[in-house]
Design a protein around this motif. Sequence first.
Motif, short mmCIF file in Angstrom:
data_model
loop_
_atom_site.label_atom_id
_atom_site.label_comp_id
_atom_site.label_asym_id
_atom_site.label_seq_id
_atom_site.Cartn_x
_atom_site.Cartn_y
_atom_site.Cartn_z
N THR A 7 3.01 7.15 -4.13
CA THR A 7 3.11 5.47 -3.50
C THR A 7 4.13 4.79 -3.41
O THR A 7 4.79 5.12 -2.17
N ASN A 8 3.31 3.83 -3.06
CA ASN A 8 3.71 2.64 -1.80
C ASN A 8 4.54 1.97 -2.83
O ASN A 8 4.84 1.54 -3.95
N THR A 9 6.09 0.90 -1.68
CA THR A 9 6.89 -0.27 -1.95
C THR A 9 5.70 -0.89 -3.78
O THR A 9 6.33 -1.13 -4.88
N SER A 10 4.34 -1.57 -3.12
CA SER A 10 4.08 -2.21 -4.15
C SER A 10 2.62 -1.51 -4.86
O SER A 10 2.02 -2.40 -6.02
N ARG A 11 2.44 -0.62 -5.04
CA ARG A 11 1.98 -0.02 -5.68
C ARG A 11 0.00 0.19 -5.47
O ARG A 11 -0.04 0.34 -6.50
N THR A 12 -0.37 -0.23 -4.71
CA THR A 12 -1.35 -0.36 -3.97
C THR A 12 -1.75 0.70 -3.98
O THR A 12 -3.48 0.56 -3.98
N HIS A 29 7.05 13.68 4.02
CA HIS A 29 6.93 12.88 3.71
C HIS A 29 7.44 11.24 4.68
O HIS A 29 6.74 10.37 5.42
N SER A 30 9.16 11.62 4.21
CA SER A 30 9.52 9.99 4.34
C SER A 30 9.74 10.27 5.52
O SER A 30 10.16 8.82 6.40
N ALA A 31 9.57 11.18 6.45
CA ALA A 31 10.35 11.53 7.88
C ALA A 31 8.42 10.89 8.62
O ALA A 31 9.95 10.07 10.04
N GLY A 32 8.35 10.71 8.41
CA GLY A 32 6.53 10.70 8.76
C GLY A 32 6.43 9.12 8.54
O GLY A 32 5.43 8.22 9.22
N ARG A 33 7.41 8.77 7.79
CA ARG A 33 6.67 6.84 7.40
C ARG A 33 6.86 5.91 8.73
O ARG A 33 7.18 6.32 9.97
N GLY A 34 6.53 5.81 8.84
CA GLY A 34 5.08 4.42 9.98
C GLY A 34 4.06 5.25 11.55
O GLY A 34 3.74 5.23 11.86
N ASP A 35 3.90 6.62 10.42
CA ASP A 35 2.79 7.55 11.41
C ASP A 35 1.37 7.43 10.87
O ASP A 35 1.13 7.71 9.94
N THR A 36 0.80 5.99 12.13
CA THR A 36 -0.57 6.42 11.24
C THR A 36 -1.37 6.47 11.70
O THR A 36 -1.97 6.43 11.11
N SER A 37 -0.86 7.98 12.27
CA SER A 37 -2.31 9.32 12.17
C SER A 37 -2.75 9.63 10.98
O SER A 37 -3.07 10.35 10.61
N LYS A 38 -1.16 9.65 9.68
CA LYS A 38 -1.34 10.01 8.40
C LYS A 38 -1.25 8.65 7.60
O LYS A 38 -0.55 7.97 7.55
N PHE A 39 -1.91 9.73 7.04
CA PHE A 39 -1.72 8.77 5.16
C PHE A 39 -0.92 7.99 4.86
O PHE A 39 -0.67 6.79 4.40
N THR A 40 -0.15 9.03 4.88
CA THR A 40 1.08 8.59 3.89
C THR A 40 1.81 7.78 5.28
O THR A 40 2.41 7.18 4.01
N GLY A 41 1.72 7.53 6.06
CA GLY A 41 2.53 6.91 7.16
C GLY A 41 2.45 5.25 6.94
O GLY A 41 2.96 4.49 6.95
N ARG A 42 0.51 5.55 7.04
CA ARG A 42 0.17 4.41 7.87
C ARG A 42 0.84 3.79 6.09
O ARG A 42 0.61 2.29 6.24
N TYR A 43 0.06 4.19 5.08
CA TYR A 43 0.09 3.04 4.20
C TYR A 43 1.57 3.55 3.46
O TYR A 43 1.73 2.78 2.48
N GLN A 44 2.89 3.93 3.85
CA GLN A 44 3.99 4.02 3.13
C GLN A 44 4.57 4.61 1.73
O GLN A 44 4.77 4.21 1.43
N ALA A 45 3.19 5.32 1.67
CA ALA A 45 3.30 6.71 0.43
C ALA A 45 4.08 7.10 0.77
O ALA A 45 4.08 8.28 0.88
N GLU A 46 5.01 6.96 -0.32
CA GLU A 46 6.41 8.19 -0.14
C GLU A 46 6.73 7.98 -1.38
O GLU A 46 8.00 9.03 -1.29
N LEU A 47 6.83 7.80 -2.66
CA LEU A 47 7.72 7.23 -3.95
C LEU A 47 7.09 8.51 -4.30
O LEU A 47 5.86 7.60 -4.92
N LEU A 48 7.52 9.04 -4.94
CA LEU A 48 7.52 10.19 -6.00
C LEU A 48 7.05 9.44 -6.90
O LEU A 48 8.26 8.28 -7.91
N TRP A 86 7.12 3.60 -14.43
CA TRP A 86 6.87 3.71 -12.50
C TRP A 86 7.88 3.88 -11.42
O TRP A 86 7.95 3.67 -11.14
N GLN A 87 9.10 4.32 -12.54
CA GLN A 87 10.00 4.03 -11.88
C GLN A 87 9.96 5.60 -10.97
O GLN A 87 9.12 6.61 -10.38
N VAL A 88 10.53 5.54 -9.23
CA VAL A 88 10.55 6.22 -8.31
C VAL A 88 11.87 7.36 -8.80
O VAL A 88 12.69 7.13 -9.25
N ILE A 89 10.87 8.47 -8.93
CA ILE A 89 11.59 9.90 -9.50
C ILE A 89 12.52 10.48 -8.05
O ILE A 89 11.84 11.19 -7.43
#
Length: 96
Positions: A7-12, A29-48, A86-89
């Motif tokens: 998920t992302n920091t706002s859990r949306t 996933h964390s290395a691709g943060r901000g890469d808008t061509s990838k779902f996890t980068g676009r939405y900053q979903a990197e929190l397990l 929902w703590q980050v694992i």
Amino acid sequence: MYVYILTNTSRTVLYIGVTNDLPRRLYEHSAGRGDTSKFTGRYQAELLVYFEISPDPTRAIARGKVLKGWSRAKKNALIQAFNPTWQVIDLETWEG
């Protein structure tokens, strides 16, 4: 094999993935943060927030597809049952 939810920091946003090496995949996933061509980068979903271990790739892929078909409410309930706050694992310290 692992089925996991990020998920992302706002859990949306929820991202469901399957991998045979969860620490490596989380790093990717964390290395691709901000890469808008990838779902996890676009939405900053990197929190397990959820993962499960599957005995083989076929079952893991099938389980991932099942989870992707669930409603957001059902996914939230699954995460809540496994990780109530929902703590980050952190895989190094997780005792859940």
